[in-house]
Design an enzyme around this catalytic site. Structure first.
Site, PDB file in Angstrom:
ATOM      1  N   HIS A   1     -10.238 -55.482 -26.476  1.00 35.13           N
ATOM      2  CA  HIS A   1     -11.007 -55.660 -27.618  1.00 35.13           C
ATOM      3  C   HIS A   1     -11.734 -54.477 -28.447  1.00 35.13           C
ATOM      4  CE1 HIS A   1     -11.364 -59.717 -25.643  1.00 35.13           C
ATOM      5  NE2 HIS A   1     -10.689 -60.002 -26.822  1.00 35.13           N
TER       6      HIS A   1
ATOM      7  N   LEU B   1     -15.717 -59.904 -24.012  1.00 33.80           N
ATOM      8  CA  LEU B   1     -14.783 -58.724 -24.484  1.00 33.80           C
ATOM      9  C   LEU B   1     -14.511 -57.518 -23.399  1.00 33.80           C
ATOM     10  CD1 LEU B   1     -16.772 -58.026 -27.637  1.00 33.80           C
ATOM     11  CD2 LEU B   1     -14.741 -59.550 -27.679  1.00 33.80           C
ATOM     12  N   HIS B   2     -13.343 -56.849 -23.540  1.00 33.25           N
ATOM     13  CA  HIS B   2     -13.074 -55.912 -22.622  1.00 33.25           C
ATOM     14  C   HIS B   2     -12.464 -54.799 -23.563  1.00 33.25           C
ATOM     15  CE1 HIS B   2      -9.094 -57.463 -23.579  1.00 33.25           C
ATOM     16  NE2 HIS B   2      -9.291 -58.687 -23.131  1.00 33.25           N
ATOM     17  N   GLN B   3     -12.073 -53.688 -22.732  1.00 32.00           N
ATOM     18  CA  GLN B   3     -11.617 -52.665 -23.709  1.00 32.00           C
ATOM     19  C   GLN B   3     -10.547 -52.734 -24.504  1.00 32.00           C
ATOM     20  OE1 GLN B   3     -13.335 -49.468 -23.614  1.00 32.00           O
ATOM     21  NE2 GLN B   3     -14.737 -51.003 -22.470  1.00 32.00           N
TER      22      GLN B   3
ATOM     23  N   LYS C   1      -0.268 -57.913 -26.910  1.00 33.13           N
ATOM     24  CA  LYS C   1      -0.484 -58.541 -25.709  1.00 33.13           C
ATOM     25  C   LYS C   1       0.084 -60.075 -26.133  1.00 33.13           C
ATOM     26  CE  LYS C   1      -2.476 -60.204 -21.709  1.00 33.13           C
ATOM     27  NZ  LYS C   1      -2.990 -61.475 -22.186  1.00 33.13           N
TER      28      LYS C   1
END
Ligand code: PAF
Length: 254
Positions: free
Chosen positions: A37, A33-35, A149
């Site tokens: 998500h 997970l990243h920002q 995205k």
């Protein structure tokens, strides 16, 4: 308290305890997970009284076995993010439980899944739609959150939900970008320094160019090989190859 659930049977039993008036916000992911998500999860949390995250690296949507093998698995960090955001449930099923049919039953979309990403990644969208259908049926969410995205994925999921009368509202969320403009993606973490510079340059080209010709010229000038650069549904979409990593992006045409 965030509760981690591996067993589908356990999840189904728990789901039955929800009240019919509960609103359930669902974010399906493959983890790492990243920002980007985090923005989906935060919205799911704000708009619903129960929030659910799934983490499942879906083998059927990888047409390249190397890509599947290299996909980063970072459950501990992912759980930290889910806990920090106050997510109620994290479902992390085993592949044999999610595919009791051994993938004999599949969702095939026959038109838009063959465009753009579908050309270079045969079977990818069938695997993606099949797993999303399974997850939507299991979670029975009020709303499910998908990033713009992956624009083609988003359109396919919306179409499937409509086609099969699934009572979950699909919420499209804007692409979250790094300060350099690069669209956030789990794949970015696999870029080395030189590749990252090229990836940032690709993102700048995406934001600057408003036509396929100008983006193609831009990519050629910067020696960035591309798979496609196309206009579809009033968006400029592109896939590029940076080292071993394929990156995609899209922007609305003004
Ligand atoms: O976008 C993703 O991460 C995946 O395609 C999804 C929707 C979780 C299905 O595996």
């Amino acid at each position: 308290m965030t509760e981690l659930i591996h067993s589908i049977e356990k999840w189904q039993a728990l789901r039955h305890t929800f009240h019919p008036h509960d609103s359930v916000g669902f974010v399906p992911t493959m983890g790492n997970l990243h920002q980007g998500h985090a923005s989906l999860l935060s919205l799911a949390k704000v708009q619903n009284n129960i929030s659910v995250l799934s983490i499942f690296v879906n083998p059927t949507q990888f047409n390249d076995p190397q890509d599947l093998q290299k996909y980063p698995r970072t459950l501990e960090d992912d759980l930290k993010m889910a806990t920090a955001l106050g997510i109620d449930y994290v479902i992390c099923p085993h592949a044999d439980e999610l595919y009791p049919d051994d993938y004999h039953y599949q969702v095939h979309e026959t038109t838009i899944s063959h465009l753009l990403e579908g050309v270079s990644r045969p079977g990818h969208f069938t695997g993606m739609l099949t797993v999303v259908l399974k997850l939507l049926l299991l979670v029975k969410a009020t709303r499910a959150y998908f990033g713009e995205k992956d624009y083609q994925q988003l359109q396919l999921v919306k179409g499937m939900v409509k086609a099969f009368f699934i009572e979950t509202e699909i919420i499209a969320c804007p692409t979250i970008r790094e300060t350099t403009a690069l669209a956030m993606s789990s794949r970015n973490r696999r870029l080395n320094e030189a590749e990252r510079t090229l990836a940032d340059c690709f993102a700048k080209g995406m934001l600057q160019c408003q036509s396929t010709d100008s983006l193609k010229d831009f990519l050629q000038q910067h020696n960035i090989p591309f798979d496609y650069v196309e206009i579809w549904q009033n968006r400029l979409l592109a896939a590029v190859q940076i080292g071993n990593i394929r990156l995609i992006d899209n922007v609305e045409i003004s």
